[in-house]
Scaffold this motif. Sequence first.
Motif, PDB file in Angstrom:
ATOM      1  N   PHE A 266       0.864  -1.194   0.000  1.00 43.49           N
ATOM      2  CA  PHE A 266       0.000   0.000   0.000  1.00 43.49           C
ATOM      3  C   PHE A 266       0.893   1.234   0.000  1.00 43.49           C
ATOM      4  CE2 PHE A 266       0.422  -0.751   4.602  1.00 43.49           C
ATOM      5  CZ  PHE A 266       0.672   0.524   5.089  1.00 43.49           C
ATOM      6  N   GLY A 267       0.306   2.342  -0.401  1.00 42.67           N
ATOM      7  CA  GLY A 267       1.108   3.552  -0.504  1.00 42.67           C
ATOM      8  C   GLY A 267       0.612   4.671   0.393  1.00 42.67           C
ATOM      9  N   ILE A 268       1.561   5.504   0.851  1.00 44.75           N
ATOM     10  CA  ILE A 268       1.217   6.668   1.680  1.00 44.75           C
ATOM     11  C   ILE A 268       1.592   7.918   0.903  1.00 44.75           C
ATOM     12  CG2 ILE A 268       1.931   7.955   3.730  1.00 44.75           C
ATOM     13  CD1 ILE A 268       2.186   5.347   5.206  1.00 44.75           C
ATOM     14  N   ILE A 269       0.661   8.851   0.807  1.00 43.77           N
ATOM     15  CA  ILE A 269       0.977  10.134   0.180  1.00 43.77           C
ATOM     16  C   ILE A 269       0.835  11.207   1.251  1.00 43.77           C
ATOM     17  CG2 ILE A 269       0.329  11.800  -1.615  1.00 43.77           C
ATOM     18  CD1 ILE A 269      -1.048   9.531  -3.111  1.00 43.77           C
ATOM     19  N   MET A 270       1.891  11.952   1.488  1.00 48.33           N
ATOM     20  CA  MET A 270       1.821  13.047   2.462  1.00 48.33           C
ATOM     21  C   MET A 270       1.876  14.361   1.713  1.00 48.33           C
ATOM     22  SD  MET A 270       4.143  13.714   5.797  1.00 48.33           S
ATOM     23  CE  MET A 270       3.692  12.270   6.677  1.00 48.33           C
ATOM     24  N   LEU A 271       0.848  15.202   1.915  1.00 47.54           N
ATOM     25  CA  LEU A 271       0.803  16.497   1.216  1.00 47.54           C
ATOM     26  C   LEU A 271       0.933  17.608   2.245  1.00 47.54           C
ATOM     27  CD1 LEU A 271      -1.991  14.697   0.072  1.00 47.54           C
ATOM     28  CD2 LEU A 271      -1.460  16.276  -1.781  1.00 47.54           C
ATOM     29  N   ASP A 272       1.959  18.408   2.079  1.00 42.01           N
ATOM     30  CA  ASP A 272       2.185  19.460   3.066  1.00 42.01           C
ATOM     31  C   ASP A 272       2.048  20.830   2.388  1.00 42.01           C
ATOM     32  OD1 ASP A 272       3.648  19.636   5.985  1.00 42.01           O
ATOM     33  OD2 ASP A 272       4.106  21.361   4.677  1.00 42.01           O
TER      34      ASP A 272
ATOM     35  N   LEU B 287       2.647   6.891  -6.938  1.00 39.53           N
ATOM     36  CA  LEU B 287       3.284   8.038  -7.579  1.00 39.53           C
ATOM     37  C   LEU B 287       2.332   8.698  -8.579  1.00 39.53           C
ATOM     38  CD1 LEU B 287       5.911   9.641  -7.804  1.00 39.53           C
ATOM     39  CD2 LEU B 287       6.600   8.118  -9.662  1.00 39.53           C
ATOM     40  N   GLN B 288       1.648   7.828  -9.331  1.00 37.13           N
ATOM     41  CA  GLN B 288       0.684   8.311 -10.320  1.00 37.13           C
ATOM     42  C   GLN B 288      -0.391   9.170  -9.661  1.00 37.13           C
ATOM     43  OE1 GLN B 288       1.741   7.125 -13.264  1.00 37.13           O
ATOM     44  NE2 GLN B 288       0.348   8.579 -14.265  1.00 37.13           N
ATOM     45  N   THR B 289      -0.961   8.627  -8.605  1.00 39.01           N
ATOM     46  CA  THR B 289      -2.035   9.344  -7.893  1.00 39.01           C
ATOM     47  C   THR B 289      -1.513  10.654  -7.322  1.00 39.01           C
ATOM     48  OG1 THR B 289      -2.833   7.165  -7.264  1.00 39.01           O
ATOM     49  CG2 THR B 289      -3.854   9.028  -6.156  1.00 39.01           C
ATOM     50  N   ALA B 290      -0.287  10.591  -6.746  1.00 38.80           N
ATOM     51  CA  ALA B 290       0.287  11.795  -6.128  1.00 38.80           C
ATOM     52  C   ALA B 290       0.470  12.875  -7.184  1.00 38.80           C
ATOM     53  CB  ALA B 290       1.603  11.445  -5.468  1.00 38.80           C
ATOM     54  N   LYS B 291       0.977  12.483  -8.305  1.00 38.02           N
ATOM     55  CA  LYS B 291       1.208  13.470  -9.373  1.00 38.02           C
ATOM     56  C   LYS B 291      -0.113  14.062  -9.848  1.00 38.02           C
ATOM     57  CE  LYS B 291       5.697  12.205 -11.204  1.00 38.02           C
ATOM     58  NZ  LYS B 291       6.398  11.275 -12.071  1.00 38.02           N
ATOM     59  N   GLY B 292      -1.081  13.197 -10.007  1.00 32.61           N
ATOM     60  CA  GLY B 292      -2.418  13.646 -10.428  1.00 32.61           C
ATOM     61  C   GLY B 292      -2.986  14.657  -9.439  1.00 32.61           C
ATOM     62  N   LEU B 293      -2.779  14.389  -8.177  1.00 29.63           N
ATOM     63  CA  LEU B 293      -3.273  15.296  -7.130  1.00 29.63           C
ATOM     64  C   LEU B 293      -2.602  16.666  -7.239  1.00 29.63           C
ATOM     65  CD1 LEU B 293      -3.475  13.169  -3.844  1.00 29.63           C
ATOM     66  CD2 LEU B 293      -5.315  14.508  -4.854  1.00 29.63           C
ATOM     67  N   VAL B 294      -1.273  16.638  -7.346  1.00 30.77           N
ATOM     68  CA  VAL B 294      -0.514  17.891  -7.411  1.00 30.77           C
ATOM     69  C   VAL B 294      -0.990  18.721  -8.601  1.00 30.77           C
ATOM     70  CG1 VAL B 294       1.785  18.882  -7.815  1.00 30.77           C
ATOM     71  CG2 VAL B 294       1.490  16.992  -6.201  1.00 30.77           C
ATOM     72  N   GLN B 295      -1.175  18.043  -9.713  1.00 32.37           N
ATOM     73  CA  GLN B 295      -1.626  18.712 -10.916  1.00 32.37           C
ATOM     74  C   GLN B 295      -3.002  19.356 -10.712  1.00 32.37           C
ATOM     75  OE1 GLN B 295       0.436  19.149 -13.418  1.00 32.37           O
ATOM     76  NE2 GLN B 295      -1.147  20.466 -14.351  1.00 32.37           N
TER      77      GLN B 295
END
Length: 842
Positions: free
Chosen positions: A455-461, A519-527
Motif C-alpha cells: 500500500f502507498g502513503i501520500i503526504m501532502l504538506d 506516484l501516479q495518484t500523487a502526481k495527479g493530485l498535485v496537478q
Amino acid sequence: MKLSRYLILSALFGHILVSLFIIVSLFFLVESLFRDNKRLEARETAELAFSSMYQIMKRGWSKSDIEEFLSSLEKGHKLELYVYRGKTVEELYGEIKQKEMDAFIQDTFFRGADQIQEGKGFLRYTMPLIAKQECLSCHINAKEGDVLGVMEVKTNFEEELKSARYTIASLLVMFGVLPLGGMFLLGSYLSRKMTRVVEDLDNSIKEVDKLGDLKEVEKVLKDESSGIREFDELRDSIHQLLQTLKSIAVDREVLEFEIKILEKFILTADFLKDWKYYICAVLKEFNRIVPTVCMFTLFRTNNEGLEVVIFWLGEPGENHKRHLEDYIQEEAKRHFGIESLNFEHKICAGIEIIHDPKDMRIKTKSLVLEKPGISGICGVGFALEEMNITFSLAIESTLTAIINTIGSAKAIDKYTKDIQFYANRDPLTGLFNRTMLIDFLILEIDRAKKEKSTFGIIMLDADNLGAINDTYGNTVGDQLLKFYADLIKEELGEGAFLARYEGDSFVAVLSGASEEDTLQTAKGLVQMLKEKHFVLEEGETLSMSFSVGISIYPSHGEDYNNLLLIAENMVREAKKRGKGYVVVPSSEDVSRMIADISSIGFMLIRAVEKKSIIPYYQPIVNLKTGKVEAHEVLMRIEKDGEILPAGKFVEVAESMGLINKMDLILFEKVMEKIKTSDYGGLIFLNISPKILLFPEFPSEVKRMVTEYRIDPSRIVFELTERETIKNLKLAEDFLKWLLVEGFRLALDDFGSGFSSYSYIKLFPCEFVKIEGELIQGMSAGSEADRAIVRSIASLCKELGIKTIAEFVENEGSFVELRDIGVDYAQGYYIGKPSSDFFKPKA
Ligand code: C2E
Ligand code: CA
C-alpha cells in the motif's frame, strides 16, 4: 388485661372480707341478744314462778303442789325450774329428798342474791327466796331477809341458737351472697369485655410496622362502645392521636423504598452503560410497595430525535399498549408538540397484568435541559385508584430523581458522542485525525502482511499556509485548508483513507497500491491542486501549493513509524527542491533514514545498559489556588551532549520492547530523588500500555515504594490510549492491583482517540489529562476544540474526576481553563520540564 382482673378480684376480696366481718358480727350480736333474752326470760320466769308460788303458799301449799306448779310452768317453755329448800325451812318442815346442791346453789344461798351461770348453749339462773314480813307467819323460825330457798331456772338453748344461726345465714345468703355473686358476674363480664377491647388494641398496636397498619388499630378503635365512659373517652383520644400521626408521619417503608431507589440512581459507569436495566429494577421495586404496571421514559436530544421506551412488569395486552401509547402521545404533543412517536416496549419481569388499563393511575415528571438540549418525561403507571399522600410525595420525589439521573446520563452520552466524533475527526476539515490515521495504518499493515500486498502513503504538506495566515488571518487560512481538503477528498474518492496529519499537512493511504500507482495518484493530485483557486468574498483568488512525499509498504518500512518518517522526510526533500514537488524516496534515502532509526535503537539499548535515563519534572498547578501540587515525570536521554525529549524515542522504545525496562529505571531514579529531597507533592508517572505484558512490573514497583518508603498514594500512573489496549482483562487486573496497593490513576491524552470514552467507563481513574492539542487549538481560536474541552470538563465534573489541561502555553489559556472549571494546568506557561522540581520565583 391483668390489671383490671386484679382490680375486680381485690374489690371482690374486700367485699368478701367485709361481708365476713358483718356475718361474724351479726352472729355474735344475735348470740348476745339471744343470751340477753334468755337471761331476761329466766329471770322473769323465776320471778313469775316465785310470785305464783307465793300466792299458792298464801293459800297453804304442799311440796307436791309446788312441784306440780313448777312442772306446769315448765310446760311450753324449754325451761327447767327447781326450788331448793333451805336449812331454815328444813328445820321447820323437815328434810325432803331434793337435788343435791352444787357450789353455785350454795353460793346463792350464801350471798342471798341472784346469779347467772352461762355455758355453751345453756343458761342457769338462780334466785334466792328471801323471807319477807308476811312469810314469817308461816316460817316462824325465820327472820326477815333469811334465805329460805333458791329457785333455779335452767334453759338449754343450743338447738334454738343453731336454728337462729341458720336463719341468719339463710338471710345473709339471700341478702348478701346473692348480690355478691351478681356483682361478681357483672364484674367479670365487664372485665372480660374490657380485657378483650384492650387486648385487641394492644395486639393491633404491637403489629404496627408501617403507616398502613394503623388502619387495623383504627378498626379496633372504631368497634362498638365498651360501655365504660372513661374508657371510651380514652379510645377517642387514641383515635385522635392516630389521625395526627397519620398526617405527620412518614412511613418507614416509604423511606426505605425511596432510599433503595435513589441508591440505584447514582451516575456510575454501569448506569451510563445500561440505564434501562436500572429502570426495570426500579419498576420491580415500585411493585413491591404498590401494585405497579409499567414505567416509561421519553427523551428528546437535539441531534438524536426522540426515544420512547415503555417498561412493562409483564407481557402487556394490546389494549394496555394502546392505552399507554395514546397517553404518551398526548403528553408528547402537550410538552413538545410532537405528533407521532416510535415506541420501544421492554418487558422487565413475568408478572401477569390483570388490571384494566383504564383504571391505571399514571404519575409523570418532565425535564428540560436547555444545555445540552435534552428534554424528557418519565412516568409510572399504578394499578391503584387511591394513594396515600406520603406515598404520592415519595413517588414524585423518586420520579424527579429518576428523570434527573437519566437526563444527566443522556447529557453525558451526548457529550461523549460529541467527544467521540471530534476525537477521531479533525473538526475543521471533517477528515480523520492523526490518531485515526495511526490506527488505520496498524490495521492496514496487518492486512497487507497477511495478504502479502502493498500500500502507498501520500503526504501532502501545504507550502504557504503560514504566509496566508499572516496576510489574510487564520480564518481565511482555515477556509483555504478546508477548500483543499475537500478537493483532495473528492479526487481520491472512496478508495483512499484521508487524514489531516498536522496543522497544514494531509496523509492519504492507498490500500493495495504499488509504488507506481501511488506516484501516479500523487502526481495527479498535485496537478489538480495547481489548477484550483480559492475565491475570497471580495473576489480575490488565492491558491496554495503542496509538497508531496510518498512511502510504500513494505519496501520503505514495515511499521507505520518508519513509513510516516520516510514520507515526512520526502516532503522535506520536496520542499528543498522548490516546493510543489512529489518526491519518491530512493533506496539510498530509505537506508539512510533506517540507519537513523536504528541509531535511536542503539542509543536506547545503551541507555538501558548504562541506566543513563534522566527524569525531567514538569510542574502541574492547581488552577483554583495557583499552587504547584504535582509534577509529571518525563523521560530524557542524553545523546552527544544533547538532551533528547521522550517524543523522539518513546515510540521506538515501545516498538523495540525496551520501554518497560526504561520506565522502571526512571521510576527508581524518581523514588531516590523524592527520598533525598523535601518534595511533598504528587508524582505523575507515564506508563506504556505495554506494561500489561510485563509481569515483573507490579512486584518491582512495590519493592521500590517499600524500599524508599514512599506512600503509594503520592504516585499517579498516567495511562495513555496512544496505543489501544488490546487485552482488557489484563488491563483490568493490573489496574485493580494498582488501586489495591493505593496508587492512583490518570488517563493521559484524553480526547485524542476515539476510545477515550470507553476507557473512562472501564478504568476507575481519578484524573483525566486533556490532550494538549485541544488546548492549543482552543487557544488558536478553534470553537470545536473549545467545545470539546468544555464537554470533557463537564463530563468529568459529573463523574467526580479531576481534569488536568496539558500544553497550557499562555496566560489566555490559563485563565480560560480556570473559568471553564478545569482543575489543574500543565504546560510551558507554568514551567518547562526540568531536571529538578519546580521552584517558585522569589
Ligand atoms: P505526554 O504524556 O502527553 O507528555 C507531554 C509532552 O508534551 C512532553 O513531551 C512535554 O515535554 C510536552 N509538553 C509539555 N508542556 C508542553 C507545552 O506547553 N507545549 C508543548 N508543545 N509541549 C509540551 P515529551 O517529554 O517529548 O513526551 C512525549 C510523550 O512521551 C509523552 O506525552 C508521554 O506519552 C511519553 N513519555 C514521556 N515520558 C515517558 C516515560 O517516562 N515513560 C513512558 N512510557 N512514556 C513517556
Ligand atoms: Ca503524560
